[in-house]
Design an enzyme around this catalytic site. Structure first.
Site, PDB file in Angstrom:
ATOM      1  CE  LYS A  11       2.404  12.558   4.812  1.00 28.56           C
ATOM      2  NZ  LYS A  11       3.294  13.119   4.219  1.00 28.56           N
ATOM      3  CE1 TYR A  51       4.201   9.276   0.758  1.00 26.82           C
ATOM      4  CE2 TYR A  51       4.395   8.055   2.747  1.00 26.82           C
ATOM      5  CZ  TYR A  51       4.032   8.858   2.235  1.00 26.82           C
ATOM      6  OH  TYR A  51       2.865   9.907   2.884  1.00 26.82           O
ATOM      7  CG  ASN A 114       4.599  17.226   4.963  1.00 25.57           C
ATOM      8  OD1 ASN A 114       4.017  15.598   5.402  1.00 25.57           O
ATOM      9  ND2 ASN A 114       4.661  16.522   3.720  1.00 25.57           N
ATOM     10  CG  HIS A 117      -1.026  11.618   1.770  1.00 26.89           C
ATOM     11  ND1 HIS A 117       0.490  11.234   0.183  1.00 26.89           N
ATOM     12  CD2 HIS A 117      -1.736  11.364   0.699  1.00 26.89           C
ATOM     13  CE1 HIS A 117       0.069  10.811  -0.646  1.00 26.89           C
ATOM     14  NE2 HIS A 117      -0.865  10.969  -0.617  1.00 26.89           N
ATOM     15  CD  GLU A 128      -1.872   8.379  -3.060  1.00 26.25           C
ATOM     16  OE1 GLU A 128      -0.964   8.116  -3.559  1.00 26.25           O
ATOM     17  OE2 GLU A 128      -2.657   8.747  -3.147  1.00 26.25           O
TER      18      GLU A 128
HETATM   19  P1  IDP Z   1       4.086  15.909  -1.182  1.00 23.14           P
HETATM   20  O1  IDP Z   1       3.076  15.279   0.025  1.00 23.14           O
HETATM   21  O2  IDP Z   1       3.313  17.700  -1.296  1.00 23.14           O
HETATM   22  O3  IDP Z   1       2.918  15.318  -2.466  1.00 23.14           O
HETATM   23  P2  IDP Z   1       6.189  14.734  -1.953  1.00 23.14           P
HETATM   24  O4  IDP Z   1       7.465  15.318  -2.719  1.00 23.14           O
HETATM   25  O5  IDP Z   1       4.949  14.095  -2.646  1.00 23.14           O
HETATM   26  O6  IDP Z   1       4.931  15.957  -1.171  1.00 23.14           O
HETATM   27  O7  IDP Z   1       6.336  13.851  -0.999  1.00 23.14           O
HETATM   28  C1  IDP Z   1       5.874  12.203  -0.309  1.00 23.14           C
HETATM   29  C2  IDP Z   1       6.456  13.121   1.508  1.00 23.14           C
HETATM   30  O8  IDP Z   1       7.805  12.785   1.517  1.00 23.14           O
HETATM   31  C3  IDP Z   1       6.484  14.391   1.820  1.00 23.14           C
HETATM   32  O9  IDP Z   1       4.863  14.724   2.272  1.00 23.14           O
HETATM   33  C4  IDP Z   1       7.102  14.589   3.250  1.00 23.14           C
HETATM   34  O10 IDP Z   1       6.260  13.584   4.413  1.00 23.14           O
HETATM   35  C5  IDP Z   1       7.761  13.257   2.322  1.00 23.14           C
HETATM   36  N1  IDP Z   1       9.252  14.632   1.900  1.00 23.14           N
HETATM   37  C6  IDP Z   1       9.911  15.360   0.934  1.00 23.14           C
HETATM   38  N2  IDP Z   1       9.909  15.887   0.656  1.00 23.14           N
HETATM   39  C7  IDP Z   1      11.231  16.263   1.582  1.00 23.14           C
HETATM   40  C8  IDP Z   1      12.752  16.187   2.161  1.00 23.14           C
HETATM   41  O11 IDP Z   1      13.348  17.088   1.467  1.00 23.14           O
HETATM   42  N3  IDP Z   1      13.102  15.956   2.803  1.00 23.14           N
HETATM   43  C9  IDP Z   1      12.253  15.175   4.184  1.00 23.14           C
HETATM   44  N4  IDP Z   1      10.906  14.321   3.607  1.00 23.14           N
HETATM   45  C10 IDP Z   1      10.406  15.064   2.735  1.00 23.14           C
HETATM   46 MG    MG Z   2       3.099  13.457  -3.393  1.00 22.67          MG
END
Ligand code: IDP
Ligand code: MG
Length: 139
Positions: A11, A51, A114, A117, A128
């Site tokens: 990312k 997304y 984070n 992905h 994807e």
């Molecule tokens: P994942 O990437 O571990 O599968 P997901 O729940 O699918 O997690 O969420 C997609 C992305 O959305 C996350 O990787 C992160 O960048 C963002 N995200 C998820 N939860 C939060 C949050 O509570 N606050 C801000 N961003 C979030």
């Molecule tokens: Mg996810």
């Protein structure tokens, strides 16, 4: 039936901090073969579509801004049990909860930013991967 491919993005935060090489090295050292790879930048429409499943979540706007603010590295990866093993390698969504040695523990700043992905199912890995690559760019 489990397939042997997954899809990842390094990312914008990971690219900005200069972690492309270290993360790709860790991915390769963990037994994943790179099937497709590119540096690219998602448009707002791209990120909204990618997304779309999160469109009702409070962080959706922030997520789209983040994912479009700079280039990402998109890749398709191959390994037995690729989807599950890659999710293990990257660690929990929130780096505070991620296991020691995982990519998010090492390189992620927060639950939002984070670093990486990883697809959450074989079906989504195929969708994807096809979002970012045509068949002729997969090896
Ligand atoms: P994942 O990437 O571990 O599968 P997901 O729940 O699918 O997690 O969420 C997609 C992305 O959305 C996350 O990787 C992160 O960048 C963002 N995200 C998820 N939860 C939060 C949050 O509570 N606050 C801000 N961003 C979030
Ligand atoms: Mg996810």
């Amino acid at each position: 039936m489990a397939t042997n491919r997954t899809f990842t993005m390094l990312k914008p935060d990971a690219v900005e901090k200069g972690h492309i090489g270290a993360i790709l090295e860790k991915i390769s050292a963990s037994g994943f073969r790179i099937v497709a790879l590119k540096l690219t930048q998602m448009t707002k429409a791209d990120a909204q579509a990618f997304y779309a499943i999160h469109s009702e979540r409070p962080f959706y706007g922030e997520l789209v801004e983040y994912m479009t603010r700079g280039p990402i590295v998109a890749a398709v990866l191959e390994k037995d049990n690729a989807v599950e093993d890659f999710r293990t390698l990257i660690g929990a969504t929130n780096p505070a909860d991620a296991a020691e040695g995982t990519i998010r523990k090492l390189y992620a700043a927060s639950i939002g930013e984070n670093a990486v992905h990883g697809s959450d199912s074989d079906e989504n890995a195929a969708i994807e991967g096809a979002f970012h690559f045509s068949g002729r760019d997969m090896f």
